[in-house]
Write a protein that holds these residues in place. Structure first.
Motif, short mmCIF file in Angstrom:
data_model
loop_
_atom_site.label_atom_id
_atom_site.label_comp_id
_atom_site.label_asym_id
_atom_site.label_seq_id
_atom_site.Cartn_x
_atom_site.Cartn_y
_atom_site.Cartn_z
N GLY A 184 0.87 -1.27 0.19
CA GLY A 184 0.14 0.03 -0.04
C GLY A 184 0.72 1.38 0.01
O GLY A 184 2.00 1.23 -0.30
N ARG A 185 0.17 2.27 0.42
CA ARG A 185 1.06 3.84 0.48
C ARG A 185 1.37 3.83 1.92
O ARG A 185 0.96 4.09 2.82
N GLY A 186 2.94 4.03 1.78
CA GLY A 186 3.53 4.24 3.05
C GLY A 186 3.55 2.54 3.85
O GLY A 186 3.17 1.67 3.22
N THR A 187 3.44 2.84 5.19
CA THR A 187 3.30 1.38 5.73
C THR A 187 1.93 0.86 5.94
O THR A 187 1.00 1.73 5.76
N TRP A 188 1.85 -0.40 6.18
CA TRP A 188 0.32 -0.79 6.34
C TRP A 188 -0.22 -0.29 7.22
O TRP A 188 -1.66 0.01 7.00
N GLY A 189 0.28 0.11 8.33
CA GLY A 189 -0.41 0.60 9.39
C GLY A 189 -1.13 2.09 9.23
O GLY A 189 -1.86 2.81 9.81
N MET A 190 -0.46 2.61 8.04
CA MET A 190 -0.94 4.04 7.48
C MET A 190 -1.95 4.04 6.53
O MET A 190 -2.41 5.22 6.26
N ASP A 191 -2.15 2.96 6.12
CA ASP A 191 -3.50 2.77 5.26
C ASP A 191 -4.72 3.29 5.94
O ASP A 191 -5.16 2.98 6.92
N LEU A 192 -5.61 4.14 4.97
CA LEU A 192 -6.67 4.59 5.72
C LEU A 192 -7.85 3.48 5.59
O LEU A 192 -7.91 2.80 4.42
N VAL A 193 -8.66 3.41 6.59
CA VAL A 193 -9.72 2.42 6.54
C VAL A 193 -10.97 3.35 6.78
O VAL A 193 -11.09 4.31 7.58
N LEU A 194 -11.95 3.24 5.84
CA LEU A 194 -13.04 4.23 5.46
C LEU A 194 -14.52 3.73 6.13
O LEU A 194 -14.76 2.56 5.74
N CYS A 195 -15.06 4.32 7.09
CA CYS A 195 -16.41 3.80 7.52
C CYS A 195 -17.39 4.07 6.27
O CYS A 195 -17.31 4.97 5.39
N ARG A 196 -18.26 3.01 6.29
CA ARG A 196 -19.21 2.96 5.12
C ARG A 196 -20.40 3.82 5.34
O ARG A 196 -21.17 3.90 4.43
N ARG A 197 -20.59 4.40 6.68
CA ARG A 197 -21.90 4.95 6.80
C ARG A 197 -21.67 6.57 7.17
O ARG A 197 -22.63 7.22 7.17
N CYS A 198 -20.28 7.15 7.27
CA CYS A 198 -20.13 8.31 7.74
C CYS A 198 -18.71 8.73 7.35
O CYS A 198 -17.82 7.83 6.91
N PRO A 199 -18.40 10.17 7.20
CA PRO A 199 -17.19 10.45 6.59
C PRO A 199 -15.94 10.45 7.82
O PRO A 199 -15.50 11.58 7.94
N LYS A 200 -15.72 9.37 8.16
CA LYS A 200 -14.77 9.00 9.18
C LYS A 200 -13.77 7.94 8.53
O LYS A 200 -14.21 7.02 8.10
#
Length: 270
Positions: A184-200
């Protein structure tokens, strides 16, 4: 035409930056039930995918769009939101006009590649159309941003390591030429995980605890062929379904009296 979402192209898509990956998740799972299978993709601005008919949604208990076989044969498919140019705000869930040629525009779409979320200007105090991108909250870690704001308020910004925003952290990683040493982009821990119901969104290392279930907790995250499906703690999970409550889709202002299930999925909790 029904398009089956599967493994093909997954690895190539996941190698690109997270903004493309978030679009791929939307392409891979149904916007109503958040499950995969035989889906139809909207050719309009939203770019969402749906289970089109009742049989295609049976396995996931999806309300589906309830389309007819004749509708499936049409060369172009527009969901009701795109056809009417009435889209939902990803913050409040209410509809607003996205028709830029129809007078005052009351809902705007994030222009970050792969995002496609819509917002009322009053719900998101940023004029997304006048910014180059990175303005929708989905593109920064909610946890890091909150910590940064707290430390800034306490006048400790810069004194504590790791309090910067995710954009600064990504810049540091790129400056140190660490990109490519992990997935991924940068380290694995820095990958963004996106909520399916709100902009978090959260870095993987910043995700709330106990989201994998256990000890009275319902699981809130799944790794799928299309990417990560995640629901933050602001949303009530349905125990017998692999999703949060399915009351988030609204195609029309009000559900007409006597409307059938395929006319609205506002009450889609089973």
């Amino acid at each position: 035409m029904i398009r089956e979402r599967g493994q093909q192209g997954t690895e190539a898509a996941m190698e690109k930056d997270y903004s493309v990956r978030m679009g791929f998740v939307d392409d891979y799972i149904c916007a109503i039930c958040d499950e995969g299978g035989d889906l139809i993709c909207c050719d309009g601005d939203c770019g969402r995918s749906f289970h089109p008919t009742k049989p295609t949604g049976e396995a996931s208990h999806c309300d589906t769009l309830g389309l007819s076989e004749e509708q499936l044969e049409l060369p172009e498919f527009l969901c009701e939101n795109c056809a009417s140019k009435k889209h939902q705000c990803f913050v409040c869930g209410e509809l607003g006009s996205s028709d830029q040629g129809g007078g005052e525009q009351v809902i705007i779409q994030c222009n970050k590649r792969g995002c496609k979320r819509f917002y009322h200007p009053e719900c998101l105090p940023l004029d997304i159309n006048n910014l180059p991108g990175d303005s929708c909250p989905m593109h920064e870690c909610y946890s890091c941003k909150k910590k940064h704001a707290t430390s800034k308020g306490n006048k400790t910004t810069g004194k504590t390591k790791g309090k910067g925003t995710c954009r600064k952290k990504h810049a540091t990683l790129e400056g140190n030429k660490t990109i490519g040493k992990s997935k991924g982009r940068g380290t694995w821990g820095m990958d963004l995980v996106l909520c399916r119901r709100c902009p978090k969104a959260f870095h993987r290392k910043c995700l709330p605890r106990k989201i994998n279930g256990g000890e009275g907790e319902i699981k809130r995250i799944w790794e799928t062929a299309g990417g990560t499906v995640f629901y933050c703690r602001d949303h009530e999970m349905v125990e017998n379904l692999r999703s949060a409550k399915r009351n988030h889709i609204k195609f029309r202002e009000e559900k007409p009296k006597g409307a059938t299930e395929n006319q609205s999925v506002e009450d889609g909790n089973k």
